[in-house]
Design an enzyme around this catalytic site. Sequence first.
Site, PDB file in Angstrom:
ATOM      1  N   LYS A 159       0.852  -1.181   0.000  1.00 24.70           N
ATOM      2  CA  LYS A 159       0.000   0.000   0.000  1.00 24.70           C
ATOM      3  C   LYS A 159       0.892   1.236   0.000  1.00 24.70           C
ATOM      4  O   LYS A 159       1.807   1.346   0.816  1.00 24.70           O
ATOM      5  CB  LYS A 159      -0.936   0.010   1.212  1.00 24.70           C
ATOM      6  CG  LYS A 159      -1.963   1.152   1.145  1.00 24.70           C
ATOM      7  CD  LYS A 159      -3.053   0.989   2.200  1.00 24.70           C
ATOM      8  CE  LYS A 159      -2.529   1.274   3.592  1.00 24.70           C
ATOM      9  NZ  LYS A 159      -3.611   1.244   4.606  1.00 24.70           N
TER      10      LYS A 159
ATOM     11  N   ARG B 166     -10.979  -1.583   6.113  1.00 23.25           N
ATOM     12  CA  ARG B 166     -10.332  -2.598   6.947  1.00 23.25           C
ATOM     13  C   ARG B 166     -10.128  -2.110   8.374  1.00 23.25           C
ATOM     14  O   ARG B 166     -10.107  -2.904   9.315  1.00 23.25           O
ATOM     15  CB  ARG B 166      -9.045  -3.111   6.315  1.00 23.25           C
ATOM     16  CG  ARG B 166      -7.906  -2.100   6.082  1.00 23.25           C
ATOM     17  CD  ARG B 166      -7.054  -1.872   7.293  1.00 23.25           C
ATOM     18  NE  ARG B 166      -5.715  -1.409   6.969  1.00 23.25           N
ATOM     19  CZ  ARG B 166      -4.946  -0.756   7.812  1.00 23.25           C
ATOM     20  NH1 ARG B 166      -5.404  -0.403   9.025  1.00 23.25           N
ATOM     21  NH2 ARG B 166      -3.715  -0.417   7.459  1.00 23.25           N
TER      22      ARG B 166
ATOM     23  N   GLN C 251     -12.427   8.215   9.242  1.00 18.89           N
ATOM     24  CA  GLN C 251     -12.527   6.815   9.672  1.00 18.89           C
ATOM     25  C   GLN C 251     -13.814   6.515  10.435  1.00 18.89           C
ATOM     26  O   GLN C 251     -14.127   5.349  10.695  1.00 18.89           O
ATOM     27  CB  GLN C 251     -11.327   6.467  10.568  1.00 18.89           C
ATOM     28  CG  GLN C 251      -9.991   6.511   9.867  1.00 18.89           C
ATOM     29  CD  GLN C 251      -9.767   5.320   8.949  1.00 18.89           C
ATOM     30  OE1 GLN C 251     -10.491   4.348   8.997  1.00 18.89           O
ATOM     31  NE2 GLN C 251      -8.777   5.416   8.092  1.00 18.89           N
TER      32      GLN C 251
ATOM     33  N   ASP D 262     -17.766  14.854  19.300  1.00 16.93           N
ATOM     34  CA  ASP D 262     -16.559  15.374  18.687  1.00 16.93           C
ATOM     35  C   ASP D 262     -16.335  16.768  19.264  1.00 16.93           C
ATOM     36  O   ASP D 262     -17.284  17.418  19.710  1.00 16.93           O
ATOM     37  CB  ASP D 262     -16.737  15.444  17.160  1.00 16.93           C
ATOM     38  CG  ASP D 262     -15.454  15.793  16.425  1.00 16.93           C
ATOM     39  OD1 ASP D 262     -14.819  14.870  15.877  1.00 16.93           O
ATOM     40  OD2 ASP D 262     -15.097  16.983  16.376  1.00 16.93           O
TER      41      ASP D 262
ATOM     42  N   GLY E  76      -7.628   5.525  17.198  1.00 16.09           N
ATOM     43  CA  GLY E  76      -6.991   6.712  16.660  1.00 16.09           C
ATOM     44  C   GLY E  76      -5.549   6.978  17.030  1.00 16.09           C
ATOM     45  O   GLY E  76      -4.862   7.713  16.334  1.00 16.09           O
TER      46      GLY E  76
END
Length: 330
Positions: free
Chosen positions: A67, A110, A138, A159, A226
Site C-alpha cells: 500500500k 479494513r 474513519q 466530537d 486513533g
Amino acid sequence: MAVLSRGDIEKIFTMEEAIQADKDALEFYSRGGSTVPLRTNIDVAEEKGQSLYMPAYVGGAKALGVKIVSVYPNNIEKGLTSVPATMVLLNPETGEVGALLDGTYLTQLRTGAVAGAATDILARKDAKVFALFGTGGQAESQLEAVLTVRNIEEVRVFDISKERTEDFVQRMGEKYAKKFNVKIMAVSNADEAIEHADIITAVTTAKKPVFNGKGVKKGAHINGVGSYTPDMQEIDEYILLHADKIYVDTRHGVLSESGDFIIPMEKNKFKEESITGELGEIIMGKVPSRDNDEEITFFKTVGSGVLDVVTSRRIYEKALENNAGQIIEF
C-alpha cells in the site's frame, strides 16, 4: 490487471466480508504465517510531504502487495486529498500486478472492520448503546462495523466540533438509521456519551484522553483506533490499569507506535505483560476471550499490512466473480 474504485468495491464487498477478512488476517499473523517488513518512509522536503510504502505477504491467503500512502498537507490548497493512497496487489505465484485498488477507502474499510471484529468477539451479546468519539474520515466505517455485529439501539456521537458532530449525525442517520433500526444522536460532552454505554470506540487524533475511564460501566467493551503515533493518547490510562482484559491487533505495532501504551509504559505504570493477547490469538484459541458480562475489555489497533493485503485479495476475488472494475493491459 483490474482497477477498482471505491464505488466498485462498495458494490461487491460488504462490511461482513471485511470483518471476516480481518479476522482471518490477524489469525494468520498470530500464527506466524505472514511477512510484514517495516514500512519505508521517504521525505519529499520541497513539497513538505512524505511517501510511505507498506508491504506485506500472507502465504495462507495468497495475498501479496504494497500500500502506497502519501501525506501531503499542502494538497488541501490544491483541492486534493491530503492523504492519497493506492493499494497494489500482486499475484504471489508470478509476481505480476493483479490489481490496483482505492487505498484510501481500503484503509477506512479494513480499519472499521478490525474494530468490528474485536467488538464481535469481545462485546456483550446484548449490547445496545454505542458511544463513538470522532467524526473524521474513519468514523463512518467504525459506526457501520459495530452496527453490523451488534443490535445497537442508540448511538451517541461526540466530537470537539459541534458543527462536525451534527453534520455527521445527520448524514449517518440518513444512511443507517432505517437500515439498522437505530437512533443516532449527538451529545454535548464525553460523560454523556459513555454513560451506560456498552461499546465505546475512539477514533480521533487527540493527544489527551477523550473520556474519563472511571465513567465506563462494568461489562463495557472499548475500541482504541486513533492513537497511531507515540505522542497521541486518546484512551485514559485508567482503562489500561483497570480493564479486565486488554487485546491488540499486533503487539509489535501497538508497542512501537501507540501513545495509548507507550506513554503509560514510560511512566512505569503499565507493562507489556499486562496485555492479554492479540486478537488473532483469541481466534486460534491461544488466549481467553471475555469470561463474563461484568468484565471490561479493551482492544487497541494501529493497523497492519496483513489487513490490507488479505482484505484487498478478498475484494479482488469478488471482483473477478462479478466482472467488477476496469481491466487494463500493458
